[in-house]
Design a protein around this motif. Sequence first.
Motif, mmCIF file in Angstrom:
data_model
loop_
_atom_site.group_PDB
_atom_site.id
_atom_site.type_symbol
_atom_site.label_atom_id
_atom_site.label_comp_id
_atom_site.label_asym_id
_atom_site.label_seq_id
_atom_site.Cartn_x
_atom_site.Cartn_y
_atom_site.Cartn_z
ATOM 1 N N ARG A 117 61.544 15.576 53.866
ATOM 2 C CA ARG A 117 60.411 16.301 53.282
ATOM 3 C C ARG A 117 59.159 16.215 54.146
ATOM 4 O O ARG A 117 58.091 16.694 53.767
ATOM 5 C CB ARG A 117 60.084 15.731 51.889
ATOM 6 C CG ARG A 117 61.191 15.874 50.865
ATOM 7 C CD ARG A 117 60.694 15.559 49.459
ATOM 8 N NE ARG A 117 60.174 14.194 49.336
ATOM 9 C CZ ARG A 117 60.932 13.117 49.029
ATOM 10 N NH1 ARG A 117 62.245 13.259 48.845
ATOM 11 N NH2 ARG A 117 60.397 11.926 48.927
ATOM 12 N N GLU B 92 57.393 13.544 54.780
ATOM 13 C CA GLU B 92 56.393 12.599 54.259
ATOM 14 C C GLU B 92 56.239 11.355 55.116
ATOM 15 O O GLU B 92 55.249 10.630 55.015
ATOM 16 C CB GLU B 92 56.767 12.164 52.835
ATOM 17 C CG GLU B 92 56.682 13.279 51.803
ATOM 18 C CD GLU B 92 57.349 12.893 50.487
ATOM 19 O OE1 GLU B 92 57.658 13.822 49.703
ATOM 20 O OE2 GLU B 92 57.570 11.703 50.258
ATOM 21 N N GLU C 58 66.379 6.800 50.372
ATOM 22 C CA GLU C 58 65.061 7.321 50.014
ATOM 23 C C GLU C 58 64.233 7.658 51.248
ATOM 24 O O GLU C 58 63.497 8.647 51.268
ATOM 25 C CB GLU C 58 64.312 6.310 49.144
ATOM 26 C CG GLU C 58 64.927 6.144 47.757
ATOM 27 C CD GLU C 58 64.073 5.237 46.880
ATOM 28 O OE1 GLU C 58 62.847 5.481 46.807
ATOM 29 O OE2 GLU C 58 64.620 4.283 46.307
ATOM 30 N N PRO D 299 57.437 5.554 44.688
ATOM 31 C CA PRO D 299 57.816 6.428 45.805
ATOM 32 C C PRO D 299 57.848 5.613 47.091
ATOM 33 O O PRO D 299 57.028 4.692 47.249
ATOM 34 C CB PRO D 299 56.682 7.463 45.861
ATOM 35 C CG PRO D 299 55.902 7.289 44.613
ATOM 36 C CD PRO D 299 56.149 5.933 44.079
ATOM 37 N N ILE D 300 58.726 5.966 47.991
ATOM 38 C CA ILE D 300 59.078 5.063 49.094
ATOM 39 C C ILE D 300 57.894 4.629 49.946
ATOM 40 O O ILE D 300 57.782 3.442 50.304
ATOM 41 C CB ILE D 300 60.208 5.666 49.966
ATOM 42 C CG1 ILE D 300 60.685 4.659 51.020
ATOM 43 C CG2 ILE D 300 59.746 6.951 50.623
ATOM 44 C CD1 ILE D 300 61.425 3.484 50.436
ATOM 45 N N VAL D 301 56.988 5.529 50.270
ATOM 46 C CA VAL D 301 55.875 5.142 51.150
ATOM 47 C C VAL D 301 54.975 4.116 50.464
ATOM 48 O O VAL D 301 54.633 3.079 51.053
ATOM 49 C CB VAL D 301 55.046 6.366 51.596
ATOM 50 C CG1 VAL D 301 53.814 5.917 52.364
ATOM 51 C CG2 VAL D 301 55.882 7.299 52.464
ATOM 52 N N ALA E 85 62.667 11.233 52.155
ATOM 53 C CA ALA E 85 61.233 11.410 52.399
ATOM 54 C C ALA E 85 60.979 11.973 53.793
ATOM 55 O O ALA E 85 60.091 12.821 53.988
ATOM 56 C CB ALA E 85 60.502 10.083 52.211
#
Lengths: 208, 208
Positions: A146, A148, A139, A81-83, A143
Amino acid sequence: MIEQEKISKEQLILEAAEQEFFIKGYDGARTTSIAQRAGVTHAMLHYYYRTKEQLFERIIEKYAKTIAETMLAAMGNPTMPIVERLKDGVSAHFDLVATNPLLPRFFLNEIIARPERYNLLYDKIKSIAGVLFASMQCEIDAAAERGEMERVDIRMLLMSILSLNIFPFIIHDFAQPVMGDLMANREQFIQQRKAENVEIIMRRIKKM
Amino acid sequence: MIEQEKISKEQLILEAAEQEFFIKGYDGARTTSIAQRAGVTHAMLHYYYRTKEQLFERIIEKYAKTIAETMLAAMGNPTMPIVERLKDGVSAHFDLVATNPLLPRFFLNEIIARPERYNLLYDKIKSIAGVLFASMQCEIDAAAERGEMERVDIRMLLMSILSLNIFPFIIHDFAQPVMGDLMANREQFIQQRKAENVEIIMRRIKKM
DNA sequence: TTTTGCGTTAACAAAATTGTTAGATAAAAT
DNA sequence: ATTTTATCTAACAATTTTGTTAACGCAAAA
Protein backbone atom coordinates in the motif's frame (compact mmCIF):
# COMPACT_ATOMS: atom_id res chain seq x y z
CA MET A 1 12.24 -3.57 70.10
CA ILE A 2 11.65 -0.44 68.04
CA GLU A 3 9.49 -0.67 64.93
CA GLN A 4 12.47 -1.30 62.67
CA GLU A 5 12.36 -1.84 58.93
CA LYS A 6 12.35 -5.60 59.11
CA ILE A 7 13.80 -6.61 55.78
CA SER A 8 14.51 -10.25 56.47
CA LYS A 9 18.02 -11.52 56.00
CA GLU A 10 16.63 -14.09 53.64
CA GLN A 11 15.51 -11.23 51.44
CA LEU A 12 18.75 -9.31 51.87
CA ILE A 13 20.70 -12.33 50.70
CA LEU A 14 18.50 -12.70 47.66
CA GLU A 15 18.99 -9.08 46.68
CA ALA A 16 22.72 -9.23 47.23
CA ALA A 17 22.90 -12.39 45.15
CA GLU A 18 21.01 -10.70 42.38
CA GLN A 19 23.47 -7.87 42.12
CA GLU A 20 26.44 -10.16 42.41
CA PHE A 21 25.17 -12.60 39.79
CA PHE A 22 24.09 -9.86 37.42
CA ILE A 23 27.48 -8.19 37.48
CA LYS A 24 29.83 -11.15 37.73
CA GLY A 25 27.77 -14.05 36.42
CA TYR A 26 27.27 -17.39 38.07
CA ASP A 27 30.92 -18.36 37.99
CA GLY A 28 32.31 -15.04 39.09
CA ALA A 29 29.96 -14.59 42.03
CA ARG A 30 31.24 -15.94 45.37
CA THR A 31 28.84 -17.13 48.03
CA THR A 32 31.01 -15.39 50.62
CA SER A 33 30.91 -12.03 48.87
CA ILE A 34 27.17 -12.35 48.36
CA ALA A 35 26.84 -12.95 52.10
CA GLN A 36 29.19 -10.09 52.85
CA ARG A 37 27.22 -7.74 50.64
CA ALA A 38 24.07 -8.80 52.48
CA GLY A 39 25.80 -8.27 55.81
CA VAL A 40 25.63 -11.85 57.03
CA THR A 41 27.98 -14.82 57.28
CA HIS A 42 27.99 -17.19 54.38
CA ALA A 43 26.58 -19.92 56.59
CA MET A 44 23.30 -17.99 56.50
CA LEU A 45 23.26 -18.14 52.77
CA HIS A 46 23.51 -21.90 52.87
CA TYR A 47 21.01 -22.07 55.69
CA TYR A 48 18.34 -20.30 53.67
CA TYR A 49 19.14 -21.46 50.16
CA ARG A 50 21.24 -24.55 50.76
CA THR A 51 23.43 -24.20 47.68
CA LYS A 52 24.70 -21.50 45.35
CA GLU A 53 22.94 -23.33 42.56
CA GLN A 54 19.55 -23.15 44.30
CA LEU A 55 20.01 -19.50 45.15
CA PHE A 56 20.73 -18.89 41.50
CA GLU A 57 17.64 -20.82 40.47
CA ARG A 58 15.47 -18.58 42.60
CA ILE A 59 16.72 -15.55 40.75
CA ILE A 60 16.22 -17.13 37.36
CA GLU A 61 12.64 -18.05 38.32
CA LYS A 62 12.00 -14.53 39.46
CA TYR A 63 13.14 -13.09 36.15
CA ALA A 64 12.13 -15.76 33.67
CA LYS A 65 9.04 -13.87 32.60
CA THR A 66 10.90 -10.59 32.22
CA ILE A 67 13.63 -12.31 30.22
CA ALA A 68 11.14 -13.73 27.78
CA GLU A 69 9.41 -10.38 27.48
CA THR A 70 12.69 -8.60 26.88
CA MET A 71 13.32 -10.85 23.93
CA LEU A 72 9.80 -10.46 22.57
CA ALA A 73 8.32 -7.14 23.64
CA ALA A 74 9.80 -5.29 20.68
CA MET A 75 7.10 -6.87 18.57
CA GLY A 76 4.53 -4.61 20.12
CA ASN A 77 0.78 -4.74 20.29
CA PRO A 78 -0.75 -6.93 17.55
CA THR A 79 -3.93 -4.87 17.38
CA MET A 80 -2.23 -1.71 16.15
CA PRO A 81 -1.48 -0.87 12.54
CA ILE A 82 1.99 -2.11 11.71
CA VAL A 83 3.88 1.19 11.54
CA GLU A 84 2.53 2.43 14.84
CA ARG A 85 2.88 -1.00 16.29
CA LEU A 86 6.58 -0.91 15.50
CA LYS A 87 7.02 2.61 16.80
CA ASP A 88 5.23 1.71 20.00
CA GLY A 89 7.10 -1.58 20.21
CA VAL A 90 10.50 0.07 20.10
CA SER A 91 9.50 2.49 22.80
CA ALA A 92 7.86 -0.07 25.09
CA HIS A 93 10.72 -2.49 24.66
CA PHE A 94 13.24 0.20 25.48
CA ASP A 95 11.37 1.01 28.69
CA LEU A 96 11.32 -2.63 29.65
CA VAL A 97 15.06 -2.93 29.19
CA ALA A 98 15.63 0.32 31.07
CA THR A 99 13.74 -1.10 34.04
CA ASN A 100 16.06 -4.10 34.20
CA PRO A 101 19.21 -2.77 32.61
CA LEU A 102 21.53 -5.55 33.77
CA LEU A 103 19.27 -8.40 32.82
CA PRO A 104 19.97 -8.84 29.10
CA ARG A 105 23.74 -9.04 29.39
CA PHE A 106 23.39 -11.40 32.34
CA PHE A 107 21.00 -13.69 30.55
CA LEU A 108 22.87 -13.74 27.27
CA ASN A 109 26.09 -14.57 29.08
CA GLU A 110 24.44 -17.36 31.00
CA ILE A 111 22.81 -18.90 27.98
CA ILE A 112 26.08 -18.78 26.06
CA ALA A 113 28.10 -20.32 28.89
CA ARG A 114 25.58 -23.05 29.80
CA PRO A 115 22.85 -23.37 27.17
CA GLU A 116 21.41 -26.68 28.43
CA ARG A 117 20.24 -24.97 31.56
CA TYR A 118 17.77 -22.72 29.79
CA ASN A 119 16.11 -25.07 27.34
CA LEU A 120 12.59 -24.55 28.62
CA LEU A 121 12.75 -20.79 28.63
CA TYR A 122 14.46 -20.81 25.29
CA ASP A 123 11.95 -23.11 23.62
CA LYS A 124 9.17 -20.88 24.86
CA ILE A 125 10.78 -17.82 23.30
CA LYS A 126 11.39 -19.68 20.05
CA SER A 127 7.85 -20.89 19.60
CA ILE A 128 6.27 -17.53 20.36
CA ALA A 129 8.72 -15.72 18.11
CA GLY A 130 8.14 -18.07 15.20
CA VAL A 131 4.44 -17.38 15.09
CA LEU A 132 4.77 -13.64 15.51
CA PHE A 133 7.42 -13.32 12.82
CA ALA A 134 5.12 -14.80 10.24
CA SER A 135 2.14 -12.61 11.01
CA MET A 136 4.19 -9.44 11.29
CA GLN A 137 5.97 -10.10 8.03
CA CYS A 138 2.58 -10.52 6.45
CA GLU A 139 1.41 -7.16 7.73
CA ILE A 140 4.62 -5.48 6.66
CA ASP A 141 4.30 -6.85 3.16
CA ALA A 142 0.72 -5.63 2.96
CA ALA A 143 1.62 -2.17 4.25
CA ALA A 144 4.54 -2.00 1.82
CA GLU A 145 2.17 -2.95 -0.97
CA ARG A 146 0.00 0.00 0.00
CA GLY A 147 3.06 2.27 -0.01
CA GLU A 148 2.86 2.98 3.71
CA MET A 149 6.33 1.76 4.51
CA GLU A 150 9.47 0.19 3.12
CA ARG A 151 9.41 -3.55 2.65
CA VAL A 152 11.79 -5.01 5.22
CA ASP A 153 12.55 -8.39 6.77
CA ILE A 154 10.96 -8.37 10.20
CA ARG A 155 13.76 -10.49 11.63
CA MET A 156 16.40 -8.03 10.53
CA LEU A 157 14.33 -5.17 11.85
CA LEU A 158 13.86 -6.83 15.22
CA MET A 159 17.55 -7.55 15.47
CA SER A 160 18.16 -3.86 14.88
CA ILE A 161 15.66 -2.92 17.58
CA LEU A 162 17.15 -5.32 20.10
CA SER A 163 20.63 -4.07 19.26
CA LEU A 164 19.71 -0.43 19.69
CA ASN A 165 17.68 -0.95 22.83
CA ILE A 166 19.90 -3.40 24.67
CA PHE A 167 23.46 -2.55 23.75
CA PRO A 168 23.51 0.96 25.23
CA PHE A 169 22.79 -0.60 28.61
CA ILE A 170 25.50 -3.19 28.18
CA ILE A 171 28.05 -0.55 27.37
CA HIS A 172 26.65 2.00 29.81
CA ASP A 173 29.29 1.96 32.53
CA PHE A 174 32.05 1.67 30.00
CA ALA A 175 30.77 4.54 27.88
CA GLN A 176 29.81 7.00 30.57
CA PRO A 177 33.30 8.37 31.28
CA VAL A 178 34.02 8.60 27.57
CA MET A 179 30.90 10.52 26.65
CA GLY A 180 31.50 13.81 28.40
CA ASP A 181 28.28 15.38 29.57
CA LEU A 182 26.03 13.26 27.35
CA MET A 183 25.45 10.61 29.98
CA ALA A 184 25.92 12.75 33.08
CA ASN A 185 22.23 12.74 33.90
CA ARG A 186 21.09 9.16 33.60
CA GLU A 187 17.36 9.82 33.32
CA GLN A 188 17.86 12.45 30.69
CA PHE A 189 20.22 10.28 28.68
CA ILE A 190 17.80 7.38 28.76
CA GLN A 191 15.00 9.53 27.40
CA GLN A 192 17.24 10.88 24.64
CA ARG A 193 18.39 7.42 23.75
CA LYS A 194 14.87 6.11 23.53
CA ALA A 195 13.84 8.93 21.23
CA GLU A 196 16.92 8.29 19.12
CA ASN A 197 16.13 4.60 18.73
CA VAL A 198 12.54 5.33 17.73
CA GLU A 199 13.80 7.86 15.20
CA ILE A 200 16.29 5.41 13.73
CA ILE A 201 13.74 2.65 13.28
CA MET A 202 11.10 4.98 11.89
CA ARG A 203 13.56 6.31 9.33
CA ARG A 204 14.54 2.77 8.43
CA ILE A 205 11.00 1.77 7.49
CA LYS A 206 9.97 5.07 5.97
CA LYS A 207 9.04 4.83 2.30
CA MET A 208 11.59 6.77 0.25
CA MET B 1 59.51 -38.20 11.03
CA ILE B 2 57.06 -37.09 8.39
CA GLU B 3 56.70 -33.40 7.63
CA GLN B 4 53.90 -33.00 10.19
CA GLU B 5 52.17 -29.75 11.04
CA LYS B 6 54.10 -29.14 14.21
CA ILE B 7 51.80 -26.84 16.14
CA SER B 8 53.53 -26.67 19.47
CA LYS B 9 51.62 -27.59 22.60
CA GLU B 10 52.41 -24.16 23.92
CA GLN B 11 50.47 -22.73 21.01
CA LEU B 12 47.68 -25.28 21.34
CA ILE B 13 47.20 -24.30 24.95
CA LEU B 14 47.05 -20.63 24.05
CA GLU B 15 44.42 -21.24 21.42
CA ALA B 16 42.37 -23.44 23.71
CA ALA B 17 42.59 -20.82 26.43
CA GLU B 18 41.41 -18.18 24.03
CA GLN B 19 38.26 -20.08 23.18
CA GLU B 20 37.60 -21.01 26.76
CA PHE B 21 38.10 -17.49 28.08
CA PHE B 22 36.10 -15.91 25.26
CA ILE B 23 33.11 -18.14 25.87
CA LYS B 24 33.15 -18.54 29.65
CA GLY B 25 35.11 -15.53 30.84
CA TYR B 26 38.06 -15.56 33.22
CA ASP B 27 36.09 -16.94 36.13
CA GLY B 28 34.20 -19.58 34.20
CA ALA B 29 37.24 -20.96 32.42
CA ARG B 30 38.99 -23.85 34.17
CA THR B 31 42.68 -24.53 33.66
CA THR B 32 41.91 -28.23 33.46
CA SER B 33 39.34 -27.84 30.71
CA ILE B 34 41.64 -25.52 28.80
CA ALA B 35 44.29 -28.21 29.01
CA GLN B 36 41.80 -30.87 28.02
CA ARG B 37 40.70 -28.86 25.03
CA ALA B 38 44.32 -28.51 24.00
CA GLY B 39 44.86 -32.24 24.50
CA VAL B 40 47.42 -31.99 27.28
CA THR B 41 47.47 -32.40 31.04
CA HIS B 42 46.92 -29.28 33.06
CA ALA B 43 50.44 -29.52 34.42
CA MET B 44 51.62 -28.54 30.95
CA LEU B 45 49.56 -25.41 31.12
CA HIS B 46 51.30 -24.39 34.31
CA TYR B 47 54.63 -25.44 32.92
CA TYR B 48 54.34 -23.06 29.99
CA TYR B 49 52.34 -20.23 31.50
CA ARG B 50 52.81 -20.72 35.22
CA THR B 51 49.43 -19.37 36.29
CA LYS B 52 45.96 -18.95 34.89
CA GLU B 53 46.39 -15.24 35.40
CA GLN B 54 49.52 -15.07 33.25
CA LEU B 55 47.94 -17.15 30.53
CA PHE B 56 45.06 -14.73 30.54
CA GLU B 57 47.42 -11.76 30.34
CA ARG B 58 48.98 -13.18 27.21
CA ILE B 59 45.62 -13.24 25.54
CA ILE B 60 44.76 -9.71 26.62
CA GLU B 61 48.08 -8.49 25.27
CA LYS B 62 47.47 -10.25 22.01
CA TYR B 63 44.11 -8.55 21.58
CA ALA B 64 44.64 -5.19 23.23
CA LYS B 65 45.12 -3.43 19.93
CA THR B 66 42.10 -5.08 18.35
CA ILE B 67 39.99 -4.23 21.37
CA ALA B 68 40.89 -0.57 21.15
CA GLU B 69 40.24 -0.58 17.42
CA THR B 70 36.88 -2.23 17.89
CA MET B 71 35.85 0.59 20.15
CA LEU B 72 37.18 3.26 17.82
CA ALA B 73 37.21 2.04 14.23
CA ALA B 74 33.63 3.14 13.64
CA MET B 75 34.93 6.68 13.41
CA GLY B 76 36.43 5.89 10.05
CA ASN B 77 39.09 7.62 7.99
CA PRO B 78 39.56 11.29 8.95
CA THR B 79 40.55 12.31 5.44
CA MET B 80 37.20 11.45 3.87
CA PRO B 81 34.23 13.80 3.69
CA ILE B 82 32.05 13.20 6.71
CA VAL B 83 29.12 11.38 5.12
CA GLU B 84 31.31 8.94 3.26
CA ARG B 85 33.58 8.70 6.22
CA LEU B 86 30.65 7.51 8.31
CA LYS B 87 29.42 5.11 5.67
CA ASP B 88 32.87 3.65 5.31
CA GLY B 89 33.36 3.64 9.07
CA VAL B 90 30.26 1.55 9.67
CA SER B 91 31.32 -0.94 7.07
CA ALA B 92 34.95 -1.19 8.16
CA HIS B 93 33.99 -1.44 11.79
CA PHE B 94 31.51 -4.19 11.05
CA ASP B 95 34.20 -6.17 9.25
CA LEU B 96 36.53 -5.75 12.17
CA VAL B 97 33.94 -7.08 14.58
CA ALA B 98 33.08 -9.94 12.23
CA THR B 99 36.73 -11.00 12.22
CA ASN B 100 36.73 -11.28 16.02
CA PRO B 101 33.10 -11.93 16.78
CA LEU B 102 33.59 -13.10 20.36
CA LEU B 103 35.90 -10.31 21.41
CA PRO B 104 33.48 -7.48 22.25
CA ARG B 105 31.30 -9.47 24.60
CA PHE B 106 34.36 -10.94 26.25
CA PHE B 107 35.99 -7.60 26.77
CA LEU B 108 32.88 -5.81 27.95
CA ASN B 109 32.24 -8.56 30.46
CA GLU B 110 35.77 -8.43 31.73
CA ILE B 111 35.84 -4.69 32.10
CA ILE B 112 32.52 -4.73 33.92
CA ALA B 113 33.54 -7.52 36.30
CA ARG B 114 37.05 -6.20 37.05
CA PRO B 115 37.48 -2.63 35.79
CA GLU B 116 40.76 -1.89 37.64
CA ARG B 117 42.52 -4.43 35.51
CA TYR B 118 42.03 -2.54 32.28
CA ASN B 119 42.83 1.02 33.29
CA LEU B 120 45.64 1.50 30.80
CA LEU B 121 43.74 0.19 27.83
CA TYR B 122 40.68 2.11 28.90
CA ASP B 123 42.49 5.41 29.36
CA LYS B 124 43.97 5.02 25.91
CA ILE B 125 40.54 4.54 24.38
CA LYS B 126 39.15 7.49 26.30
CA SER B 127 41.81 9.94 25.26
CA ILE B 128 41.67 9.00 21.61
CA ALA B 129 37.88 9.08 21.58
CA GLY B 130 37.69 12.48 23.22
CA VAL B 131 39.76 14.15 20.52
CA LEU B 132 37.98 12.43 17.66
CA PHE B 133 34.54 13.28 18.98
CA ALA B 134 35.27 16.98 18.90
CA SER B 135 36.63 17.06 15.40
CA MET B 136 33.91 14.82 13.99
CA GLN B 137 31.17 16.86 15.61
CA CYS B 138 32.69 19.90 14.03
CA GLU B 139 32.58 18.35 10.58
CA ILE B 140 29.05 17.14 11.09
CA ASP B 141 27.90 20.60 12.10
CA ALA B 142 29.55 22.07 9.03
CA ALA B 143 28.03 19.49 6.71
CA ALA B 144 24.63 20.01 8.30
CA GLU B 145 25.02 23.73 7.77
CA ARG B 146 25.60 23.03 4.09
CA GLY B 147 22.49 20.85 4.02
CA GLU B 148 24.42 17.68 3.24
CA MET B 149 23.19 15.75 6.23
CA GLU B 150 21.07 15.87 9.33
CA ARG B 151 22.64 17.50 12.36
CA VAL B 152 23.26 14.71 14.88
CA ASP B 153 25.28 14.17 18.03
CA ILE B 154 28.30 12.12 17.04
CA ARG B 155 28.29 10.31 20.36
CA MET B 156 24.73 9.12 19.89
CA LEU B 157 25.49 8.13 16.34
CA LEU B 158 28.55 6.14 17.36
CA MET B 159 26.60 4.41 20.07
CA SER B 160 24.09 3.39 17.42
CA ILE B 161 26.83 2.11 15.17
CA LEU B 162 28.47 0.10 17.93
CA SER B 163 25.10 -1.30 18.93
CA LEU B 164 24.18 -2.37 15.42
CA ASN B 165 27.60 -3.77 14.61
CA ILE B 166 28.38 -5.56 17.85
CA PHE B 167 25.10 -6.80 19.25
CA PRO B 168 24.22 -9.16 16.39
CA PHE B 169 27.41 -11.07 17.17
CA ILE B 170 26.61 -11.18 20.86
CA ILE B 171 23.20 -12.61 20.20
CA HIS B 172 24.30 -14.75 17.27
CA ASP B 173 24.14 -18.24 18.76
CA PHE B 174 20.99 -17.40 20.64
CA ALA B 175 19.23 -15.97 17.61
CA GLN B 176 20.24 -18.50 14.99
CA PRO B 177 17.69 -21.21 15.85
CA VAL B 178 14.97 -18.59 16.15
CA MET B 179 15.56 -16.94 12.82
CA GLY B 180 14.58 -19.72 10.45
CA ASP B 181 16.65 -19.63 7.30
CA LEU B 182 17.87 -16.07 7.75
CA MET B 183 21.04 -17.09 9.53
CA ALA B 184 21.47 -20.52 8.01
CA ASN B 185 24.39 -19.40 5.86
CA ARG B 186 26.71 -17.47 8.10
CA GLU B 187 28.68 -15.66 5.42
CA GLN B 188 25.55 -14.59 3.63
CA PHE B 189 23.90 -13.40 6.80
CA ILE B 190 26.93 -11.36 7.76
CA GLN B 191 26.95 -9.59 4.41
CA GLN B 192 23.25 -8.84 4.67
CA ARG B 193 23.63 -7.57 8.19
CA LYS B 194 26.47 -5.27 7.20
CA ALA B 195 24.44 -3.80 4.36
CA GLU B 196 21.51 -3.36 6.71
CA ASN B 197 23.58 -1.48 9.26
CA VAL B 198 25.02 0.83 6.63
CA GLU B 199 21.51 1.47 5.34
CA ILE B 200 20.20 2.26 8.81
CA ILE B 201 22.94 4.73 9.59
CA MET B 202 22.75 6.40 6.20
CA ARG B 203 19.03 6.87 6.60
CA ARG B 204 19.56 8.27 10.05
CA ILE B 205 21.83 11.06 8.83
CA LYS B 206 20.03 11.73 5.59
CA LYS B 207 18.66 15.25 5.33
CA MET B 208 14.84 15.07 5.27
C1' DT C 1 78.94 -41.93 25.15
C1' DT C 2 77.90 -38.73 28.30
C1' DT C 3 75.76 -34.71 29.36
C1' DT C 4 72.46 -31.24 29.13
C1' DG C 5 68.12 -29.42 28.86
C1' DC C 6 63.43 -29.51 27.31
C1' DG C 7 59.00 -31.75 27.35
C1' DT C 8 56.21 -34.78 29.80
C1' DT C 9 53.61 -37.32 33.33
C1' DA C 10 51.69 -38.57 37.65
C1' DA C 11 51.27 -37.73 42.05
C1' DC C 12 51.01 -34.48 45.40
C1' DA C 13 50.23 -29.89 47.86
C1' DA C 14 48.05 -25.53 48.54
C1' DA C 15 44.53 -22.43 48.14
C1' DA C 16 40.06 -21.08 47.30
C1' DT C 17 35.34 -22.02 47.48
C1' DT C 18 31.37 -24.31 48.84
C1' DG C 19 28.77 -26.73 52.14
C1' DT C 20 27.77 -28.72 57.09
C1' DT C 21 27.10 -28.97 61.91
C1' DA C 22 26.81 -28.40 66.83
C1' DG C 23 25.37 -25.48 69.65
C1' DA C 24 24.17 -20.47 71.21
C1' DT C 25 20.62 -16.97 71.29
C1' DA C 26 16.35 -15.00 70.71
C1' DA C 27 11.50 -15.22 69.70
C1' DA C 28 7.14 -17.55 69.76
C1' DA C 29 3.99 -20.82 71.31
C1' DT C 30 2.08 -23.80 74.90
C1' DA D 1 8.05 -21.00 82.93
C1' DT D 2 8.91 -24.34 79.55
C1' DT D 3 8.98 -26.15 75.30
C1' DT D 4 9.43 -25.31 70.66
C1' DT D 5 10.91 -23.01 66.72
C1' DA D 6 13.47 -20.04 63.98
C1' DT D 7 17.67 -17.42 63.49
C1' DC D 8 22.33 -17.14 63.87
C1' DT D 9 27.57 -18.00 64.69
C1' DA D 10 31.94 -20.12 64.59
C1' DA D 11 34.40 -23.77 63.61
C1' DC D 12 35.09 -27.33 60.67
C1' DA D 13 34.74 -30.53 56.56
C1' DA D 14 34.44 -31.50 51.67
C1' DT D 15 35.12 -30.33 47.17
C1' DT D 16 36.97 -28.00 43.45
C1' DT D 17 40.47 -25.62 41.35
C1' DT D 18 44.97 -24.09 40.96
C1' DG D 19 49.77 -24.71 41.32
C1' DT D 20 54.23 -27.63 42.33
C1' DT D 21 57.50 -31.20 42.21
C1' DA D 22 60.14 -35.23 41.47
C1' DA D 23 61.26 -38.33 38.27
C1' DC D 24 61.49 -40.06 33.54
C1' DG D 25 62.36 -40.07 28.50
C1' DC D 26 64.36 -38.38 24.73
C1' DA D 27 66.83 -35.60 21.46
C1' DA D 28 70.61 -32.71 20.57
C1' DA D 29 75.06 -31.04 21.97
C1' DA D 30 79.51 -31.89 23.78
